[in-house]
Enzyme design. Structure first.
Site, PDB file in Angstrom:
ATOM      1  N   CYS A  65       0.891  -1.089   0.130  1.00  0.00           N
ATOM      2  CA  CYS A  65      -0.177  -0.106  -0.034  1.00  0.00           C
ATOM      3  C   CYS A  65       0.747   1.308   0.012  1.00  0.00           C
ATOM      4  CB  CYS A  65      -0.794   0.191   1.033  1.00  0.00           C
ATOM      5  SG  CYS A  65      -0.226  -0.041   2.770  1.00  0.00           S
ATOM      6  N   HIS A  98      14.634 -15.069  11.080  1.00  0.00           N
ATOM      7  CA  HIS A  98      14.143 -15.340  12.364  1.00  0.00           C
ATOM      8  C   HIS A  98      12.601 -15.679  12.222  1.00  0.00           C
ATOM      9  CE1 HIS A  98      17.421 -12.982  14.639  1.00  0.00           C
ATOM     10  NE2 HIS A  98      18.056 -13.845  13.793  1.00  0.00           N
TER      11      HIS A  98
HETATM   12  C1  RB5 Z   1      -3.931   5.042   1.012  1.00  0.00           C
HETATM   13  O1  RB5 Z   1      -4.093   6.647   1.000  1.00  0.00           O
HETATM   14  C2  RB5 Z   1      -2.974   5.055   2.255  1.00  0.00           C
HETATM   15  O2  RB5 Z   1      -3.591   5.220   3.388  1.00  0.00           O
HETATM   16  C3  RB5 Z   1      -2.752   3.528   2.356  1.00  0.00           C
HETATM   17  O3  RB5 Z   1      -2.048   3.222   0.985  1.00  0.00           O
HETATM   18  C4  RB5 Z   1      -1.621   3.098   3.285  1.00  0.00           C
HETATM   19  O4  RB5 Z   1      -0.582   3.996   3.405  1.00  0.00           O
HETATM   20  C5  RB5 Z   1      -1.971   2.986   4.520  1.00  0.00           C
HETATM   21  O5  RB5 Z   1      -1.170   2.083   5.436  1.00  0.00           O
END
Ligand code: RB5
Length: 144
Positions: A65, A98
């Protein structure tokens, strides 16, 4: 070996680069979503990747993400998953050696593609230590 890749909208470019790298290594790498830049919720994708790894359908997973943080938290909610957010080669090594991490998390907005590929390779090419102290601790994680 089959590796599942999942991300939210914040890491599409990095996910595609990692997928190509894995395929260049001869590894079957399946992108299970998301597939567009539309804003989407990382918990869904982290859980989905966790489920396909925990079920045995895929051997390992990589979740991405913007930061790697949220989706790593989501993947770790799935029983049997040990997901490590990796931001250096040392952490990539330790995640396998680990913790025997079966998923790693990467940040699409925080990690350069070249660095991410080094981390993926380090994780894949490192052996789990397998010693009793690590096996015991992983057993404790599995029992939570
Ligand atoms: C999305 O905008 C963002 O919050 C997500 O990709 C991530 O960084 C969350 O932990």
């Amino acid at each position: 070996m089959k590796i599942a890749l999942a991300s939210d909208h914040g890491a599409l470019e990095l996910k595609a680069a990692v997928q190509k790298h894995l395929e260049d290594r001869g590894i079957e790498a399946t992108d299970i979503g998301t597939f567009t830049e539309d804003s989407t919720d990382y918990p869904f994708w982290g859980q989905k990747c966790g489920q396909v790894v925990a079920s045995g359908d895929h051997d390992l997973g990589i979740v991405l993400c913007g930061s790697g943080i949220g989706i790593s938290i989501a993947a770790n909610k799935v029983k049997g998953i040990r997901c490590a957010l990796v931001t250096s080669e040392e952490l990539a090594f330790l995640a396998k050696n680990h913790n025997n991490a079966n998923i790693i998390a990467l940040g699409g907005r925080t990690t350069e593609i070249e660095d991410a590929i080094l981390y993926v390779d380090k994780w894949l090419d490192t052996e789990f230590d397998g010693g009793p102290r690590h096996v015991k601790r992983i057993g404790m994680l599995n029992n939570m």
